[in-house]
Design an enzyme around this catalytic site. Structure first.
Site, PDB file in Angstrom:
ATOM      1  N   GLU A  75      39.729  47.692  35.582  1.00 13.31           N
ATOM      2  CA  GLU A  75      38.639  48.021  36.507  1.00 13.31           C
ATOM      3  C   GLU A  75      38.163  49.463  36.360  1.00 13.31           C
ATOM      4  OE1 GLU A  75      40.846  44.564  38.357  1.00 13.31           O
ATOM      5  OE2 GLU A  75      41.435  46.496  37.486  1.00 13.31           O
ATOM      6  N   PHE A 137      48.036  39.156  51.226  1.00 12.93           N
ATOM      7  CA  PHE A 137      48.182  39.329  49.776  1.00 12.93           C
ATOM      8  C   PHE A 137      46.923  39.968  49.192  1.00 12.93           C
ATOM      9  CE2 PHE A 137      47.668  37.518  45.429  1.00 12.93           C
ATOM     10  CZ  PHE A 137      48.726  38.201  44.833  1.00 12.93           C
ATOM     11  N   GLN A 138      47.127  41.032  48.447  1.00  8.95           N
ATOM     12  CA  GLN A 138      46.061  41.798  47.793  1.00  8.95           C
ATOM     13  C   GLN A 138      45.012  42.308  48.807  1.00  8.95           C
ATOM     14  OE1 GLN A 138      44.546  39.596  44.345  1.00  8.95           O
ATOM     15  NE2 GLN A 138      46.153  40.521  43.085  1.00  8.95           N
ATOM     16  N   LYS A 187      36.295  37.007  51.134  1.00 11.99           N
ATOM     17  CA  LYS A 187      36.199  35.779  50.349  1.00 11.99           C
ATOM     18  C   LYS A 187      35.524  34.657  51.128  1.00 11.99           C
ATOM     19  CE  LYS A 187      38.951  32.619  47.503  1.00 11.99           C
ATOM     20  NZ  LYS A 187      40.300  32.361  46.917  1.00 11.99           N
ATOM     21  N   MET A 503      43.772  71.088  25.912  1.00  8.73           N
ATOM     22  CA  MET A 503      43.379  72.107  26.882  1.00  8.73           C
ATOM     23  C   MET A 503      44.579  72.599  27.680  1.00  8.73           C
ATOM     24  SD  MET A 503      40.837  73.946  27.790  1.00  8.73           S
ATOM     25  CE  MET A 503      39.207  73.202  27.582  1.00  8.73           C
TER      26      MET A 503
END
Length: 605
Positions: A75, A137-138, A187, A503
Site C-alpha cells: 500500500e 478484525f482489521q 464494508k 547521507m
C-alpha cells in the site's frame, strides 16, 4: 382424437423503458456508487490492493471502462504512485486500500503528500458499522490516525452520501492549497442498496480559498520591488501547483531580478535562463544561498520558509524585507514575519504583480540592478557547482547523474528517493520545464522514487521516466518493479549503489568522528545482486562500474521500451554532497569541500 391447441397470438414486445434523465437517481450498491462517482470526477487510474473491507468496491471496479486499477505490491507503493501521478500530471492521484493494516500502510504516503501539498484521494475500506469501536478484525481508526496528515478526511456511514463524499474529496484535494483527502467507507455501506445521482450537492461550509489577492498589498509589493537594490524572487513548489510558471518568467524578465527555485520548485523557472541563480538551501548553490542571505527584498512565491532553505532562522536574510505570497494564510508569517503578506493563488498574484510593477515603471520608477548582478555573477563564477573524480578510480555518482540528465534530456521526468542521490539529481540535472522533477521534499521519505516513477509514467505514458534511487531507498520499495513489469509501465531506474546509507554516512564523517555506525548496507558485495533482482522482477538488469561505460549503458536502457530497466551503478562510497549548510547553523556558514568558506565579506556588497 387429437386436440389441437390454437396457436397463441404473439405477445407484443414491451416498449423500451426510457433512459433515466441525466442526474436522475438509479438504484445501485454503495460500491457501484463509489465506482460511478470516480468515473464522474474523471478519475482514470487507481493504485491499490484489495482486502476484506474494501472487496465490495473491487467487484464493480472490474467492469469500469474508464478507471484503470493498478495492483501494487504494498500500500505504501500505492500512495507514492498516486503522488507521482499527481505531480506529473497536475491531476488528483487516487489510491485504495482495505481496513486496518492496509489503511495504516498509507500513513507514510499521506504524510508525504501533506507536507508537499500533493492533490491525492485515498479510499479505504472500514469494518462494518456495527463493528466500529469493538476492536474487530482489521479495524483501525484511520480517520483519527490521519487527521494531522490530511487536508480533510471523512467516514461515510450513509451509502446515499458516497457521491457527495467523492465529489467533495476531489474538490478539496485539488483546490486551495492542494493536499491529500481520505475517504473511509465501512464494508456494509459498500454492500448496501442506495441510489446514485450526479452531480451531488457539495456541502463544505467555511471552505472558501482566497485566490484573488488584495490589490493594496499587491501595489505595496510592486513599490518594494521597483525600489529594491538587491531583490530575489524566492520560488517555491506552489508556483508549479498553481500553473504559474509562464507568468513567473514574465515577472522575472520585467523586473530583472534573480530567481532561486527550491527543491520542490525545480523546473518552475528554466535552469538555462540567465536570471536563474540556482537552488537555495542546505545543499543549494553558493550563489542562490548568498543571494538570499544578502538580499534587501525577498519576494516569496508559493514557498514556506522551510528550515532546509533558511538554516538558522534568526540569522537568515536579516537585512531583507519580505513579500510573502501563498494561497495558505497559515503559512504567511509562520516562520518569518512578512512585511507585505499576500494571500492568493500564485497565478493570480503574479499576474497582478506584473500589472502593478508595470504601472510603477510607467510612473517613472526605475529598476537598476547592475551592481547586484555584478555581485551575483561573481558568486556564480567563483563557486560553480562541480565535483572531483574519486582518487581511487571508482565511478563518480555525480557524473552518472549528470550523464543521465544530458542523455535523457529536459523533456524526461525524473523522480528521486531521499539522500545524497536526491541532492545530486537536483544539482546536476538541468530542469527546463515544470513537473519534470518529482521528489519527497518535506517528509524526506526513503523508498519514494520507484513507485512515484510508476505513477508518473502511467500519467504521462509518452514521457521517458527515470527513477534516480539509492541502494538504501531502492531496497524499501523495489517490489513495485514487479507491478511495472506486469502492468507494462516501462520506467528506468538508476541505482546509485555506494554500498551504504550515503547521507547518514556523510554526517557520521563530518560530525561523528568517522564512526560509521550501521550505515554499511553490504550492497558492494552484491547482497542483493541488483541485476539478478531486476531480472527476477521481470525487468532488464544492467550494471556499470566505470566512467567509460556510462553513456553506453544509459543508451542501452533508453533503447528498451517494452519493460522496466534497472541499472546498478556501482559508485565510490566516500562521495559527499557539496555545498552544505549544516543543520542548526546559519547560511553564512556554508561549507564547501570540508571547510567553512568566508563567502560573505562585508565589502562584497
Amino acid at each position: 382424437m387429437t386436440t389441437v391447441t390454437p396457436r397463441e397470438a404473439p405477445v407484443p414486445a414491451s416498449p423500451p423503458k426510457p433512459a433515466p434523465p441525466a442526474g436522475a437517481p438509479v438504484r445501485v450498491t454503495g460500491a457501484q456508487s463509489l465506482v460511478r462517482a470516480l468515473e464522474a470526477v474523471g478519475c482514470d487510474a487507481v493504485f491499490g490492493i484489495p482486502g476484506g473491507a474494501i472487496l465490495p468496491a473491487y467487484d464493480p471496479l472490474l467492469d469500469s471502462e474508464s478507471v484503470r486499477h493498478v495492483l501494487v505490491r504494498h500500500e505504501q507503493g500505492a500512495g507514492h504512485a498516486a503522488a507521482g501521478y499527481a505531480q506529473a500530471t497536475g491531476k488528483v492521484g487516487v489510491c485504495m486500500a482495505t481496513s486496518g493494516p492496509g489503511a495504516t500502510n498509507l500513513v507514510t504516503p499521506l504524510a508525504d503528500a501533506h507536507m508537499d501539498s500533493v492533490p491525492m484521494v485515498a479510499i479505504t475500506g472500514q469494518v462494518a458499522r456495527p463493528m466500529i469501536g469493538t476492536d474487530g478484525f482489521q479495524e483501525a481508526d484511520i480517520s483519527g490516525i490521519t487527521m494531522p496528515i490530511t487536508k480533510h478526511n471523512m467516514l461515510v456511514t450513509d451509502p446515499a452520501k458516497i457521491p457527495q463524499a467523492i465529489a467533495e474529496a476531489f474538490h478539496l484535494a485539488a483546490t486551495g492549497r492542494p493536499g491529500p483527502v481520505l475517504v473511509d467507507i465501512p464494508k456494509d455501506v459498500l454492500q448496501a442498496q442506495t441510489s446514485f445521482a450526479w452531480p451531488p450537492e457539495m456541502h463544505l461550509p467555511g471552505y472558501r480559498p482566497t485566490t484573488r489577492p488584495h490589490g493594496k498589498q499587491v501595489r505595496e509589493a510592486a513599490r518594494l520591488i521597483t525600489s529594491a537594490h538587491r531583490p530575489v524572487l524566492y520560488v517555491g513548489g506552489g508556483v508549479i501547483k498553481s500553473g504559474a510558471t509562464a507568468v513567473l518568467r514574465e515577472l522575472a524578465e520585467l523586473t530583472g531580478a534573480p530567481v532561486v527555485t527550491t527543491l520542490m520548485a525545480r523546473g518552475a523557472f528554466p535552469d538555462s535562463h540567465p536570471q536563474h541563480v540556482g537552488m537555495p538551501g542546505m545543499h543549494g548553490t553558493v550563489a542562490a544561498v548568498a543571494a538570499m542571505q544578502k538580499s534587501d527584498l525577498l519576494v516569496a512565491l508559493g514557498a514556506r520558509f522551510d528550515d532546509r532553505v533558511t538554516g538558522q532562522l534568526s540569522t537568515f536574510a536579516h537585512d531583507a524585507a519580505i513579500v510573502h505570497a501563498d494561497i495558505d494564510p497559515a503559512e504567511i508569517s509562520k516562520n518569518r514575519r512578512a512585511d507585505v503578506p499576500i494571500v492568493g493563488d500564485c497565478t493570480e498574484v503574479i499576474g497582478e504583480l506584473i500589472a502593478a510593477v508595470q504601472a510603477e515603471l510607467d510612473d517613472g520608477a526605475r529598476i537598476d540592478l547592475q551592481e547586484w548582478w555584478s555581485q551575483l555573477s561573481n558568486w556564480c563564477e567563483t563557486f560553480p557547482l562541480g565535483y572531483e573524480s574519486p582518487s581511487d578510480g571508482s565511478l563518480s555518482p555525480e557524473y552518472v547523474i549528470e550523464r543521465i540528465g544530458a542523455l535523457a534530456g529536459p523533456d524526461a521526468v525524473y523522480t528521486a528517493g531521499v539522500g545524497q542521490h536526491q541532492m545530486w539529481a537536483a544539482q546536476f540535472i538541468r530542469y527546463e520545464h515544470p513537473r519534470t522533477w518529482i521528489n519527497s521534499g518535506g517528509l524526506g521519505t526513503m523508498g519514494f522514487a520507484v513507485p512515484a516513477a510508476m505513477g508518473a509514467k502511467l500519467g504521462r505514458p509518452d514521457a521517458t521516466v527515470w527513477a534516480i534511487d539509492g541502494d538504501g531507498c531502492f531496497q524499501m520499495t523495489n517490489q513495485e518493479l514487479a507491478t511495472c513489469a506486469i502492468e507494462k509501465i516501462p520506467i528506468k531506474v538508476a541505482v546509485i549503489n555506494n554500498g551504504n546509507l550515503g547521507m547518514v554516512r556523510q554526517w557520521q564523517n563530518l560530525f561523528y568522528s568517522e564512526r560509521y555506525s550501521q550505515t554499511d548496507l553490504g550492497t558492494h558485495t552484491r547482497i542483493p545482486d541488483f541485476v539478478m533482482l531486476a531480472e527476477s522482477l521481470g525487468c532488464t538488469g544492467l550494471r556499470c562500474e566505470t566512467a567509460s561505460e556510462v553513456d553506453a549503458v544509459i543508451g542501452q536502457a533508453m533503447a528498451i521500451e517494452d519493460r522496466p530497466v534497472v541499472i546498478d551503478f556501482v559508485v565510490g562510497k566516500d562521495a559527499q554532497v557539496w555545498p552544505m549548510v549544516a543543520a542548526g547553523t546559519g547560511n553564512d556558514q556554508i561549507m564547501a569541500a570540508r571547510g567553512i568558506r568566508p563567502l560573505f565579506e562585508e565589502d562584497e556588497t
